[in-house]
Design a protein around this motif. Structure first.
Motif, mmCIF file in Angstrom:
data_model
loop_
_atom_site.group_PDB
_atom_site.id
_atom_site.type_symbol
_atom_site.label_atom_id
_atom_site.label_comp_id
_atom_site.label_asym_id
_atom_site.label_seq_id
_atom_site.Cartn_x
_atom_site.Cartn_y
_atom_site.Cartn_z
ATOM 1 N N TYR A 1 0.851 -1.187 0.000
ATOM 2 C CA TYR A 1 0.000 0.000 0.000
ATOM 3 C C TYR A 1 0.890 1.242 0.000
ATOM 4 O O TYR A 1 1.856 1.329 0.765
ATOM 5 N N LYS B 1 1.886 5.415 0.007
ATOM 6 C CA LYS B 1 3.055 5.695 -0.785
ATOM 7 C C LYS B 1 4.213 4.816 -0.312
ATOM 8 O O LYS B 1 4.622 4.847 0.843
ATOM 9 N N THR B 2 4.751 4.051 -1.277
ATOM 10 C CA THR B 2 5.883 3.180 -0.999
ATOM 11 C C THR B 2 6.607 2.837 -2.293
ATOM 12 O O THR B 2 6.089 3.092 -3.379
ATOM 13 N N ALA C 1 0.528 7.358 -3.130
ATOM 14 C CA ALA C 1 -0.168 7.400 -1.842
ATOM 15 C C ALA C 1 -1.635 7.010 -2.023
ATOM 16 O O ALA C 1 -2.292 7.420 -2.975
ATOM 17 N N GLY C 2 -2.111 6.164 -1.115
ATOM 18 C CA GLY C 2 -3.508 5.755 -1.136
ATOM 19 C C GLY C 2 -3.842 4.674 -2.156
ATOM 20 O O GLY C 2 -5.010 4.318 -2.320
ATOM 21 N N LYS C 3 -2.862 4.142 -2.846
ATOM 22 C CA LYS C 3 -3.088 3.097 -3.857
ATOM 23 C C LYS C 3 -2.451 1.778 -3.408
ATOM 24 O O LYS C 3 -1.499 1.762 -2.642
ATOM 25 N N TRP C 4 -2.996 0.673 -3.905
ATOM 26 C CA TRP C 4 -2.429 -0.653 -3.683
ATOM 27 C C TRP C 4 -1.658 -1.029 -4.949
ATOM 28 O O TRP C 4 -2.200 -0.970 -6.052
ATOM 29 N N ASN D 1 -1.109 -0.457 -10.212
ATOM 30 C CA ASN D 1 -1.722 -0.045 -8.939
ATOM 31 C C ASN D 1 -3.196 0.171 -9.145
ATOM 32 O O ASN D 1 -3.673 0.324 -10.261
#
Length: 138
Positions: free
Chosen positions: A40, A42-43, A92-95, A137
């Motif tokens: 998940y 932001k990464t 950020a906020g996405k898989w 994503n």
């Protein structure tokens, strides 16, 4: 001087085959999943792959693997190590996910009768040479 690999035909026959005119026709990503990672955001997803992958063959006629290897110029019964790494930024906020599949050099050869003409049949050999990555994503 050209080398011809022979393949005895099935029991009770005298047919033998060899492979000629083998050449690389391109590359293809395989469908066998080697590895994957997800997270998940932001990464940053990092996927490092180092695996042994078997060569594969598709043939339209009963040619022996030794004859195919001789015609291709490399062993179609060996496994080959493929290695690569990728990084994928997940917002950020996405898989996000990353998958790795084998990358193959694709070879095509013509099948000939040992004491005759072209059979009109082909042999395709797939040599593992790298890694394909698929990332997305949602």
């Amino acid at each position: 001087m050209e080398t011809r690999a022979v393949n005895p035909g099935p029991a009770g026959t005298t047919e033998a085959y060899w492979v000629q005119n083998a050449h690389r026709i391109g590359q293809s990503c395989g469908t066998g999943l080697l590895s994957q990672t997800s997270g998940y955001g932001k990464t940053t997803l990092v996927l490092t792959v180092e695996k042994s992958v078997a060569a594969t063959v598709t043939k339209e006629i009963g040619v022996d693997y030794k004859a195919i290897s001789a015609g291709m110029g490399w062993s179609v019964t060996n496994s080959y190590t493929v290695k690569n790494e990728t990084r994928y930024e997940v917002p950020a906020g996405k898989w996000g996910s990353v998958q790795a599949f084998p990358l193959y050099d694709v070879y095509l050869g013509d099948v000939y009768r040992m004491f005759g003409s072209d059979t009109g049949k082909d042999v395709y050999a797939y040599k593992p040479v790298g890694v394909c990555f698929n990332s997305w994503n949602q």
